[in-house]
Design an enzyme around this catalytic site. Structure first.
Site, PDB file in Angstrom:
ATOM      1  N   HIS A  60       0.825  -1.217   0.000  1.00  0.00           N
ATOM      2  CA  HIS A  60       0.000   0.000   0.000  1.00  0.00           C
ATOM      3  C   HIS A  60       0.858   1.266   0.000  1.00  0.00           C
ATOM      4  O   HIS A  60       0.409   2.315   0.460  1.00  0.00           O
ATOM      5  CB  HIS A  60      -0.944   0.040   1.215  1.00  0.00           C
ATOM      6  N   SER A 116      14.151  22.445 -15.342  1.00  0.00           N
ATOM      7  CA  SER A 116      12.989  23.262 -15.635  1.00  0.00           C
ATOM      8  C   SER A 116      13.474  24.635 -16.093  1.00  0.00           C
ATOM      9  O   SER A 116      14.489  25.131 -15.598  1.00  0.00           O
ATOM     10  CB  SER A 116      12.125  23.402 -14.385  1.00  0.00           C
ATOM     11  N   LYS A 170      14.961  22.195 -10.106  1.00  0.00           N
ATOM     12  CA  LYS A 170      14.297  20.975 -10.566  1.00  0.00           C
ATOM     13  C   LYS A 170      15.240  20.007 -11.250  1.00  0.00           C
ATOM     14  O   LYS A 170      16.204  20.383 -11.916  1.00  0.00           O
ATOM     15  CB  LYS A 170      13.156  21.327 -11.534  1.00  0.00           C
ATOM     16  N   GLU A 207       9.169   8.980 -16.748  1.00  0.00           N
ATOM     17  CA  GLU A 207       7.758   9.314 -16.998  1.00  0.00           C
ATOM     18  C   GLU A 207       7.354   8.914 -18.411  1.00  0.00           C
ATOM     19  O   GLU A 207       6.232   8.462 -18.658  1.00  0.00           O
ATOM     20  CB  GLU A 207       7.529  10.807 -16.783  1.00  0.00           C
TER      21      GLU A 207
END
Ligand code: ARG
Length: 454
Positions: free
Chosen positions: A153, A274, A280, A287
């Site tokens: 979980h 970024s 960043k 992704e």
């Protein structure tokens, strides 16, 4: 090609909707290889003269050399790769080129070419999967003893080793390789010689073309052979399963790279910055692997839906079989290589992993097991006692191992000093010695087994 009975030519739109050259040129090598096998067999069987067969074979070699040097020209009036090759052959060697299509149809031709292409694609995927497995094993070997929280979980559950965690992905990729291998074995039958759908009246030697093209045997039923795309679906289903495994690993890397976790620092080579936020370091490659898995599953679904309503034998819908397979293959190869590169070069922050394992009461099960093993408490009761100890630790903001003995004994008097030996994450990990378990010695065995399986 069917000018005999047609008065006018097709409209521009007809040509456009009909053309597949834009994508099927991708298997021009397979198309020419299958034509060469076919014409050699026609010559050997005396269906065309030996001289014509030799002229055609030589012409096909010239077409191949031209394509190799200059790429395949695209003329939508010539519809597909099969017509391009044949038209160029006719320009090169004249009317004798017309004998190549004896006892053949584009229906068995395309089925043969595509099978050959998918077979090579499977071999490519298999080598990339093996390379990825080698990376996982090498990284697991570095981290046989590195403790991290194991999750259920996404909550800290029990401590595990990073080596063990990485080897879980080895197992998934092992099953993927078996799926692809299985698909390859089923695929490897030769449709050539099925002609349009019914077979042919010419005395073909289908064993000969099968051997020449590396197929195990000719397909058994000509109607099935020209209308079957199971091999493409098998590829897509195996690719979907593989992509879903890659996506889960990508997802973990994304979570692990986030600041609250901080389990990994992704390499510069696989991160992006970024344009506005200088701090960043985004896990774009991971992704995209996660995103590509969706497109690969979509490609699989697309072909399932194309095929599901088709009567036997060939229908032109089946021309749409190729773009999803090509797309899925390109995305899968890219994903495999990018993710393997990420795993190979990622910096695992073992201090953060250990701290997280220690913070999450992840040795609670060890306390319960100790009560069962040493104090003879039934497991359900041990679970309850341990729950009270966890609550106490939580209230005090400390770990289980930091609760003093008298406080533990106030919860249950059967607890003694020796309990502290099982409350550390290292002891917990070392104690999980069941076959396939997370203890370093078991992980070492898994690594040895894995090496033998690559
Ligand atoms: N370009 C076609 C395809 O990819 C080749 C087969 C054409 N056969 C036909 N009967 N029109 O499926």
């Amino acid at each position: 090609m069917w000018g005999g009975r047609f008065g006018g030519g097709p409209s521009a739109l007809m040509r456009e909707i009909n053309a597949s050259i834009g994508f099927d040129k991708r298997f021009w090598r397979e198309d020419i290889a299958a034509s060469k096998a076919h014409v050699a067999m026609l010559g050997a069987q005396g269906i065309v003269s030996a001289e014509d067969a030799a002229t055609i074979a030589g012409g096909l070699d010239t077409v191949a050399a031209e394509y190799e040097a200059n790429g395949v020209p695209e003329d939508i009036a010539l519809e597909d790769i099969h017509m391009h090759v044949e038209a160029r052959l006719a320009e090169l060697i004249g009317p004798v080129a017309g004998r190549l299509h004896t006892a053949r149809s584009r229906n068995d031709q395309v089925a043969t070419d595509f099978r050959l292409w998918v077979r090579a694609a499977i071999d490519e995927v298999d080598s990339s999967l093996a390379a990825f497995q080698r990376v996982l094993v090498a990284r697991a070997e570095e981290h046989e003893e590195t403790v991290m929280p194991g999750f259920t979980h996404l909550q800290a559950a029990q401590p595990v080793t990073l080596g063990h965690h990485l080897l879980a992905y080895f197992e998934m990729l092992r099953r993927d390789r078996l799926r692809f291998r299985d698909a390859r074995a089923r695929l490897n039958e030769n449709p050539l010689g099925s002609a349009a759908l019914a077979g042919t009246s010419f005395p073909l030697d289908r064993e000969a073309t099968s051997a020449a093209l590396g197929f195990d045997r000719p397909t058994a039923n000509s109607l099935d052979a020209v209308s079957d795309r199971d091999f493409a679906l098998d590829y897509l289903m195996a690719a979907t399963s593989c992509a879903l495994h890659l996506s889960r690993l990508a997802e973990e890397l994304i979570i692990w790279a986030s600041q609250p976790f901080g389990f990994v620092r992704l390499p510069d080579a696989f991160s992006t910055g970024s344009s506005i936020m200088p701090q960043k370091r985004n896990p774009d490659a991971a992704e995209l692997v996660r995103g590509h898995a969706g497109r690969i599953a979509g490609a699989m679904t697309a072909l399932v839906i194309t095929m599901k309503g088709l009567p036997l034998a060939y229908s032109k819908d089946m021309q749409d079989d190729k773009p999803p397979v090509f797309e899925a293959h390109d995305l899968l190869m890219l994903s495999l290589q990018a993710l393997a590169g990420m795993v190979e070069t990622t910096d695992f922050r073992t201090d953060r992993m250990r701290a997280a394992a220690e913070a999450g009461f992840s040795t609670a099960t060890d306390l319960a097991d100790w009560l069962v093993r040493v104090a003879g408490v039934p497991f359900r009761e041990a679970h309850h006692i341990t729950g009270r100890a966890v609550k106490l630790a939580e209230d005090r903001g400390v770990g289980l191992a930091e609760i003093e003995l008298h406080a533990l004994q106030a919860i249950d008097p059967r607890i003694d000093e020796s309990v502290y030996q099982v409350l550390t994450v290292d002891a917990s990990v070392r104690s999980r010695t069941s076959y396939g378990g997370t203890s370093p010695e078991r992980v070492r065995e898994q690594i040895e087994r894995a090496k033998g399986q690559i």
